[in-house]
Scaffold this motif. Sequence first.
Motif, PDB file in Angstrom:
ATOM      1  N   CYS A 102       3.330   1.179  -0.552  1.00 63.67           N
ATOM      2  CA  CYS A 102       4.326   0.502   0.483  1.00 63.67           C
ATOM      3  C   CYS A 102       4.160  -0.120   1.706  1.00 63.67           C
ATOM      4  O   CYS A 102       3.779  -1.167   2.716  1.00 63.67           O
ATOM      5  CB  CYS A 102       5.829   1.348   0.926  1.00 63.67           C
ATOM      6  SG  CYS A 102       5.140   2.821   2.221  1.00 63.67           S
ATOM      7  N   GLY A 103       3.122   0.342   2.296  1.00 61.06           N
ATOM      8  CA  GLY A 103       1.850  -0.519   4.094  1.00 61.06           C
ATOM      9  C   GLY A 103       2.688   0.381   5.053  1.00 61.06           C
ATOM     10  O   GLY A 103       2.530  -0.259   6.094  1.00 61.06           O
ATOM     11  N   GLN A 104       2.986   1.416   4.964  1.00 60.85           N
ATOM     12  CA  GLN A 104       3.787   2.096   5.811  1.00 60.85           C
ATOM     13  C   GLN A 104       2.875   2.753   7.185  1.00 60.85           C
ATOM     14  O   GLN A 104       2.975   2.410   7.739  1.00 60.85           O
ATOM     15  CB  GLN A 104       4.670   3.616   5.650  1.00 60.85           C
ATOM     16  CG  GLN A 104       4.803   3.612   6.339  1.00 60.85           C
ATOM     17  CD  GLN A 104       4.924   6.024   6.572  1.00 60.85           C
ATOM     18  OE1 GLN A 104       5.524   6.086   7.329  1.00 60.85           O
ATOM     19  NE2 GLN A 104       4.585   6.098   4.715  1.00 60.85           N
ATOM     20  N   ILE A 105       1.275   2.846   6.566  1.00 58.79           N
ATOM     21  CA  ILE A 105       0.693   3.600   7.525  1.00 58.79           C
ATOM     22  C   ILE A 105      -0.076   1.921   8.104  1.00 58.79           C
ATOM     23  O   ILE A 105      -0.386   2.082   8.901  1.00 58.79           O
ATOM     24  CB  ILE A 105      -0.505   4.191   6.425  1.00 58.79           C
ATOM     25  CG1 ILE A 105      -1.362   4.860   7.819  1.00 58.79           C
ATOM     26  CG2 ILE A 105      -1.264   3.251   5.287  1.00 58.79           C
ATOM     27  CD1 ILE A 105      -0.936   6.225   7.503  1.00 58.79           C
ATOM     28  N   HIS A 106      -0.560   1.060   7.384  1.00 58.91           N
ATOM     29  CA  HIS A 106      -1.176  -0.151   7.764  1.00 58.91           C
ATOM     30  C   HIS A 106      -0.303  -0.639   8.904  1.00 58.91           C
ATOM     31  O   HIS A 106      -0.444  -0.783  10.058  1.00 58.91           O
ATOM     32  CB  HIS A 106      -0.954  -1.092   6.577  1.00 58.91           C
ATOM     33  CG  HIS A 106      -1.651  -0.625   5.510  1.00 58.91           C
ATOM     34  ND1 HIS A 106      -1.134   0.614   4.403  1.00 58.91           N
ATOM     35  CD2 HIS A 106      -3.198  -0.859   5.610  1.00 58.91           C
ATOM     36  CE1 HIS A 106      -2.139   0.346   3.715  1.00 58.91           C
ATOM     37  NE2 HIS A 106      -3.366  -0.210   3.962  1.00 58.91           N
ATOM     38  N   ARG A 115      -0.512  -8.064   9.475  1.00 61.30           N
ATOM     39  CA  ARG A 115      -0.906  -8.678   8.360  1.00 61.30           C
ATOM     40  C   ARG A 115      -1.485  -7.390   6.693  1.00 61.30           C
ATOM     41  O   ARG A 115      -0.516  -8.218   5.655  1.00 61.30           O
ATOM     42  CB  ARG A 115      -2.329  -9.606   8.408  1.00 61.30           C
ATOM     43  CG  ARG A 115      -2.092 -10.736   7.449  1.00 61.30           C
ATOM     44  CD  ARG A 115      -3.611 -11.077   7.699  1.00 61.30           C
ATOM     45  NE  ARG A 115      -4.798 -10.583   8.200  1.00 61.30           N
ATOM     46  CZ  ARG A 115      -5.899 -11.163   8.326  1.00 61.30           C
ATOM     47  NH1 ARG A 115      -5.956 -12.731   8.646  1.00 61.30           N
ATOM     48  NH2 ARG A 115      -7.173 -10.765   7.914  1.00 61.30           N
ATOM     49  N   GLU A 116      -1.934  -7.394   7.132  1.00 63.95           N
ATOM     50  CA  GLU A 116      -2.527  -6.185   5.237  1.00 63.95           C
ATOM     51  C   GLU A 116      -0.795  -5.506   5.166  1.00 63.95           C
ATOM     52  O   GLU A 116      -0.442  -5.164   4.401  1.00 63.95           O
ATOM     53  CB  GLU A 116      -3.069  -5.304   5.576  1.00 63.95           C
ATOM     54  CG  GLU A 116      -4.104  -5.826   6.172  1.00 63.95           C
ATOM     55  CD  GLU A 116      -4.944  -6.212   7.362  1.00 63.95           C
ATOM     56  OE1 GLU A 116      -5.976  -6.754   7.497  1.00 63.95           O
ATOM     57  OE2 GLU A 116      -4.183  -6.049   7.866  1.00 63.95           O
ATOM     58  N   ALA A 117       0.179  -4.698   6.188  1.00 61.87           N
ATOM     59  CA  ALA A 117       1.529  -4.009   5.907  1.00 61.87           C
ATOM     60  C   ALA A 117       2.166  -5.234   5.165  1.00 61.87           C
ATOM     61  O   ALA A 117       2.967  -5.089   3.834  1.00 61.87           O
ATOM     62  CB  ALA A 117       2.078  -3.707   7.038  1.00 61.87           C
ATOM     63  N   ALA A 118       2.176  -7.033   5.944  1.00 56.85           N
ATOM     64  CA  ALA A 118       2.720  -7.323   4.826  1.00 56.85           C
ATOM     65  C   ALA A 118       2.800  -8.233   3.659  1.00 56.85           C
ATOM     66  O   ALA A 118       3.570  -8.197   2.687  1.00 56.85           O
ATOM     67  CB  ALA A 118       3.017  -9.000   5.873  1.00 56.85           C
ATOM     68  N   LEU A 151       1.025  -5.848   1.602  1.00 56.47           N
ATOM     69  CA  LEU A 151       1.380  -5.016   0.769  1.00 56.47           C
ATOM     70  C   LEU A 151       3.023  -4.398   0.615  1.00 56.47           C
ATOM     71  O   LEU A 151       3.854  -4.339  -0.882  1.00 56.47           O
ATOM     72  CB  LEU A 151       1.274  -3.366   0.776  1.00 56.47           C
ATOM     73  CG  LEU A 151      -0.392  -3.245   1.097  1.00 56.47           C
ATOM     74  CD1 LEU A 151      -1.195  -1.879   2.043  1.00 56.47           C
ATOM     75  CD2 LEU A 151      -0.693  -2.813  -0.245  1.00 56.47           C
ATOM     76  N   ALA A 152       3.965  -5.054   1.230  1.00 56.76           N
ATOM     77  CA  ALA A 152       5.372  -5.427   1.157  1.00 56.76           C
ATOM     78  C   ALA A 152       5.745  -6.190  -0.132  1.00 56.76           C
ATOM     79  O   ALA A 152       6.520  -5.887  -0.819  1.00 56.76           O
ATOM     80  CB  ALA A 152       5.658  -5.593   2.514  1.00 56.76           C
ATOM     81  N   ARG A 153       4.927  -7.339   0.741  1.00 56.93           N
ATOM     82  CA  ARG A 153       5.480  -7.989  -1.172  1.00 56.93           C
ATOM     83  C   ARG A 153       4.952  -7.620  -2.682  1.00 56.93           C
ATOM     84  O   ARG A 153       5.965  -7.961  -3.071  1.00 56.93           O
ATOM     85  CB  ARG A 153       4.790  -9.530  -0.285  1.00 56.93           C
ATOM     86  CG  ARG A 153       5.247 -10.305   0.674  1.00 56.93           C
ATOM     87  CD  ARG A 153       3.971 -11.420   1.033  1.00 56.93           C
ATOM     88  NE  ARG A 153       4.228 -12.131   2.263  1.00 56.93           N
ATOM     89  CZ  ARG A 153       2.829 -11.636   3.115  1.00 56.93           C
ATOM     90  NH1 ARG A 153       1.955 -11.606   3.164  1.00 56.93           N
ATOM     91  NH2 ARG A 153       3.493 -12.643   4.214  1.00 56.93           N
TER      92      ARG A 153
END
Length: 261
Positions: A56-60, A67-70, A72-74
């Motif tokens: 889900c990108g939470q840890i990022h 940027r990496e979290a975005a 993964l969220a997509r």
Amino acid sequence: MFGGIGLGEAWGVRPVRVALSVACFDDALFPATGRAAVALLERLGHEVAYPPQTCCGQIHWTTGYHREAAGLARAYAAAFEGAALEGAEVVVALSASCAAAVRDAYPRIARAARDPALARAAEGLAVYELTEFLVDVLGVTDVGAYFPHRVAYHPVCASARTLGLADKPLRLLRAVKGLELADLPAAGECCGFGGSFAMKNADVSVAMVADKVRHIRETGADVVCAVDNSCLAHIGGALSRLRSGVRAVHLAEILAGTGPS
């Protein structure tokens, strides 16, 4: 993309097609939790789909890799948008912290990335943590479980502070036949895991989990449960090193009847 029902609007007994969100932590280290959730939901008469999915990108996000979290969220939103197109009505997450990330962090991730498409996708995701789905959406507290153990419940930070689960997990546990629910002292105190916090602040983390473990042992429980395996791994590791005999079990496994006998 998911429509029709909001928190508190019980589906009643109508069968529901559920898209299961299994945290990457669970997928890698605790696959029994996902199997237990499938067994539980199918026993209650619902259909479960497991779409191919990503972190889900939470840890990022929480460690500053926005940027990496975005990205993964997509990918996460696209996976469950695909599940919705195949008939899934709701996403049920087995990690309170992942559910909290989608509901609380995704709008902020979208704003930081200046991505209106991600913002719309996040708004359309109907993501519920397992216990709130059972209690608030299905209107169920007694799932027909039997678990003859003394159990302490640890409310993980994301469940209490972000999702506001309150007593929903406790209501489910109280309805389990044979289960004796212990009163955990200082239950609301963090266990010290906090994702990367446990690695970046190891000494503080160890001190916090030592307090948590002491309180768990004071209850006389032989099992400690929670709604997030990341915290349970931290607590369970400390209990194991002390040779305490107390086992850490995800609540889904207790409700499914697949936990340790």
